[in-house]
Write a protein that holds these residues in place. Sequence first.
Motif, mmCIF file in Angstrom:
data_model
loop_
_atom_site.group_PDB
_atom_site.id
_atom_site.type_symbol
_atom_site.label_atom_id
_atom_site.label_comp_id
_atom_site.label_asym_id
_atom_site.label_seq_id
_atom_site.Cartn_x
_atom_site.Cartn_y
_atom_site.Cartn_z
ATOM 1 N N ASP A 146 0.817 -1.216 0.000
ATOM 2 C CA ASP A 146 0.000 0.000 0.000
ATOM 3 C C ASP A 146 0.851 1.266 0.000
ATOM 4 O O ASP A 146 0.567 2.230 -0.728
ATOM 5 N N GLU A 147 1.925 1.264 0.808
ATOM 6 C CA GLU A 147 2.754 2.464 0.913
ATOM 7 C C GLU A 147 3.423 2.804 -0.404
ATOM 8 O O GLU A 147 3.398 3.956 -0.856
ATOM 9 N N HIS A 148 4.015 1.794 -1.054
ATOM 10 C CA HIS A 148 4.725 2.051 -2.308
ATOM 11 C C HIS A 148 3.761 2.285 -3.471
ATOM 12 O O HIS A 148 4.103 2.985 -4.430
ATOM 13 N N ARG A 149 2.547 1.724 -3.398
ATOM 14 C CA ARG A 149 1.573 1.968 -4.465
ATOM 15 C C ARG A 149 1.178 3.441 -4.488
ATOM 16 O O ARG A 149 1.029 4.036 -5.559
ATOM 17 N N VAL A 150 1.028 4.037 -3.304
ATOM 18 C CA VAL A 150 0.694 5.458 -3.234
ATOM 19 C C VAL A 150 1.799 6.292 -3.882
ATOM 20 O O VAL A 150 1.526 7.219 -4.654
ATOM 21 N N LEU A 151 3.063 5.942 -3.588
ATOM 22 C CA LEU A 151 4.178 6.659 -4.200
ATOM 23 C C LEU A 151 4.196 6.476 -5.713
ATOM 24 O O LEU A 151 4.410 7.430 -6.468
ATOM 25 N N ALA A 152 3.971 5.248 -6.159
ATOM 26 C CA ALA A 152 4.018 4.954 -7.596
ATOM 27 C C ALA A 152 2.937 5.715 -8.351
ATOM 28 O O ALA A 152 3.159 6.181 -9.481
ATOM 29 N N GLU A 153 1.769 5.854 -7.734
ATOM 30 C CA GLU A 153 0.659 6.522 -8.416
ATOM 31 C C GLU A 153 0.861 8.021 -8.521
ATOM 32 O O GLU A 153 0.221 8.680 -9.347
ATOM 33 N N THR A 154 1.756 8.578 -7.706
ATOM 34 C CA THR A 154 2.024 10.015 -7.781
ATOM 35 C C THR A 154 3.053 10.363 -8.856
ATOM 36 O O THR A 154 3.233 11.544 -9.173
ATOM 37 N N LEU A 155 3.739 9.343 -9.385
ATOM 38 C CA LEU A 155 4.792 9.591 -10.361
ATOM 39 C C LEU A 155 4.225 9.657 -11.769
ATOM 40 O O LEU A 155 3.244 8.968 -12.087
ATOM 41 N N PRO A 156 4.856 10.438 -12.663
ATOM 42 C CA PRO A 156 4.414 10.467 -14.066
ATOM 43 C C PRO A 156 4.607 9.093 -14.718
ATOM 44 O O PRO A 156 5.538 8.363 -14.370
ATOM 45 N N PRO A 157 3.742 8.729 -15.642
ATOM 46 C CA PRO A 157 3.923 7.438 -16.336
ATOM 47 C C PRO A 157 5.215 7.431 -17.146
ATOM 48 O O PRO A 157 5.681 8.479 -17.609
ATOM 49 N N ARG A 158 5.788 6.243 -17.303
ATOM 50 C CA ARG A 158 7.019 6.117 -18.077
ATOM 51 C C ARG A 158 6.722 6.249 -19.563
ATOM 52 O O ARG A 158 5.716 5.723 -20.063
ATOM 53 N N SER A 159 7.639 6.903 -20.261
ATOM 54 C CA SER A 159 7.460 7.140 -21.697
ATOM 55 C C SER A 159 8.581 6.483 -22.475
ATOM 56 O O SER A 159 9.523 5.930 -21.908
ATOM 57 N N ILE A 160 8.499 6.579 -23.788
ATOM 58 C CA ILE A 160 9.507 5.977 -24.652
ATOM 59 C C ILE A 160 10.868 6.635 -24.435
ATOM 60 O O ILE A 160 11.916 5.989 -24.573
ATOM 61 N N LEU A 161 10.883 7.912 -24.045
ATOM 62 C CA LEU A 161 12.160 8.584 -23.799
ATOM 63 C C LEU A 161 12.888 8.007 -22.588
ATOM 64 O O LEU A 161 14.114 8.053 -22.520
ATOM 65 N N ASP A 162 12.117 7.466 -21.636
ATOM 66 C CA ASP A 162 12.756 6.846 -20.474
ATOM 67 C C ASP A 162 13.532 5.596 -20.851
ATOM 68 O O ASP A 162 14.376 5.134 -20.084
ATOM 69 N N ARG A 163 13.226 5.025 -22.008
ATOM 70 C CA ARG A 163 13.889 3.800 -22.453
ATOM 71 C C ARG A 163 15.105 4.070 -23.328
ATOM 72 O O ARG A 163 15.767 3.129 -23.778
ATOM 73 N N VAL A 164 15.385 5.326 -23.590
ATOM 74 C CA VAL A 164 16.574 5.677 -24.360
ATOM 75 C C VAL A 164 17.790 5.487 -23.454
ATOM 76 O O VAL A 164 17.858 6.089 -22.378
ATOM 77 N N PRO A 165 18.753 4.642 -23.834
ATOM 78 C CA PRO A 165 19.917 4.408 -22.970
ATOM 79 C C PRO A 165 20.615 5.710 -22.593
ATOM 80 O O PRO A 165 20.604 6.686 -23.341
ATOM 81 N N LEU A 166 21.212 5.724 -21.423
ATOM 82 C CA LEU A 166 21.921 6.871 -20.851
ATOM 83 C C LEU A 166 20.968 8.022 -20.544
ATOM 84 O O LEU A 166 20.769 8.392 -19.385
ATOM 85 N N LEU A 167 20.352 8.607 -21.566
ATOM 86 C CA LEU A 167 19.433 9.731 -21.349
ATOM 87 C C LEU A 167 18.276 9.310 -20.456
ATOM 88 O O LEU A 167 17.840 10.079 -19.580
ATOM 89 N N GLY A 168 17.759 8.112 -20.666
ATOM 90 C CA GLY A 168 16.613 7.655 -19.891
ATOM 91 C C GLY A 168 16.875 7.639 -18.399
ATOM 92 O O GLY A 168 15.982 7.943 -17.596
ATOM 93 N N TRP A 169 18.114 7.291 -17.989
ATOM 94 C CA TRP A 169 18.409 7.222 -16.552
ATOM 95 C C TRP A 169 18.445 8.604 -15.923
ATOM 96 O O TRP A 169 18.114 8.761 -14.736
ATOM 97 N N LEU A 170 18.812 9.626 -16.693
ATOM 98 C CA LEU A 170 18.746 10.986 -16.176
ATOM 99 C C LEU A 170 17.290 11.404 -15.954
ATOM 100 O O LEU A 170 16.965 12.084 -14.977
ATOM 101 N N ARG A 171 16.418 10.974 -16.850
ATOM 102 C CA ARG A 171 14.991 11.264 -16.685
ATOM 103 C C ARG A 171 14.397 10.466 -15.527
ATOM 104 O O ARG A 171 13.486 10.947 -14.837
ATOM 105 N N MET A 172 14.909 9.253 -15.297
ATOM 106 C CA MET A 172 14.349 8.378 -14.267
ATOM 107 C C MET A 172 14.681 8.834 -12.851
ATOM 108 O O MET A 172 14.172 8.268 -11.879
ATOM 109 N N ARG A 173 15.495 9.874 -12.713
ATOM 110 C CA ARG A 173 15.804 10.378 -11.370
ATOM 111 C C ARG A 173 14.552 10.815 -10.623
ATOM 112 O O ARG A 173 14.550 10.862 -9.397
ATOM 113 N N ARG A 174 13.505 11.106 -11.360
ATOM 114 C CA ARG A 174 12.256 11.538 -10.720
ATOM 115 C C ARG A 174 11.641 10.445 -9.844
ATOM 116 O O ARG A 174 10.771 10.729 -9.016
#
Length: 434
Positions: A63-91
Amino acid sequence: MNLGPFDALIAAWLSLPQPLMLVVLAILGVLLGAVANHVITTWCWFPRPISPWVRLGDWKWDDEHRVLAETLPPRSILDRVPLLGWLRMRRESTLHGSGFWVRPMLIELGLAIALPVMHQFWLAGQLLPAGMPDPVIASFAPWMTLLFFVHAILLAMMVAATFIDFDERTIPDAITIPGTILALVLASITPFVFMPGQLAGGIAPVTLQHPIGLNPSWMSGGGLLTCLCIWTVWCFALADRRVIMRHGVAKAVEYFLARLIRHPSWKILAGIWIVGMVAISIVYQISGVHWLGLASSLLGLAVGGGIVWSIRLVGSWAMQMEAMGFGDVTLMAMIGGYIGWQASIAAFFLAPLAAIAIVIVQFLTTRDRATPFGPYLCAGTVLTLIFWDEVYNARLRTTIALMGDLLLWLGLVLLGLLGGMLMISRWIKQRLYA
């Protein structure tokens, strides 16, 4: 040299301009790093939704982590771009922990650098005997190119296995089983997937004929029987095996057989074993270099895995506790399938040297004094590849040739001494802390 179906592909690769080669290899390194990162977080015993290819909404959260997950923006195709995606995933640091993105990004960046550097070194004669003229080195370019791509695949699998072992002290069969089968398939196609070594007649792949010539028994029915036995033991070792002697021998046998078939995976293993037995027999009938390559790979599997398995059995018996995980055995068996039995010996004995650096880095970054053995074996393998000429041609080749069968007996004696020292160590600890 006959590289089989790889000849045309390698010729096309070598015809590319060098700058284009390096760019392609850097991209390939990033992609292999991305695959390794996905494997590290999803093929482990306790998977985590860190990979950008995993949908956060589909994950089984508390329950605790589901609340956190639901507050985050959905993952996009840019998040899957190597190197660049990990900078975006800092959120997602609030969900996965601060700095979770640093290691995956460094893995992708590291492989993007390592592959072009490896390619340059391999084609420059890093694996060949020292002192060869440049025109002769250039003539080996197709073979060295094939070795580079084989070693790049092995490196990517070792990276994934290493970091899963760091995280969980386990190495998944999902990495080592397909990796071992791929090694056997490649060796069946051509023996030039093995590294070069000096023979009386020149330079040849380090297969069964090294260092003192090919024993004819390997090309006969005895060689086939040996290879079938190695394959059978490997498949059996992957099964769910446990001996419980508390209720006598009869019950122990009953429990042992029941456990073998309790897990559904036994059907898959049985299928792998049957297909492998047929395939090995077919390659034996074809004979020639194909059988030489396959037999060399199987012997490398047996020696690499056998060394670690023997130490695991002796250490566990002497200390009355598990000395190392069985994943280390399957990992070294896979590595042996790629580099052969001679290089497996070198990699195992170089592992402690690599361990010194790994232990220091691990302790400084995590303050964890307990480190798994798998990363040592992988690091020892990398050292063996990089310093292959110095390790094999300058030292190990002569040692094996001089000692012959005594090498096996020396190994058994050292194994016994190891068991004795571990028993004495356990006895001392029991007396001191009783």
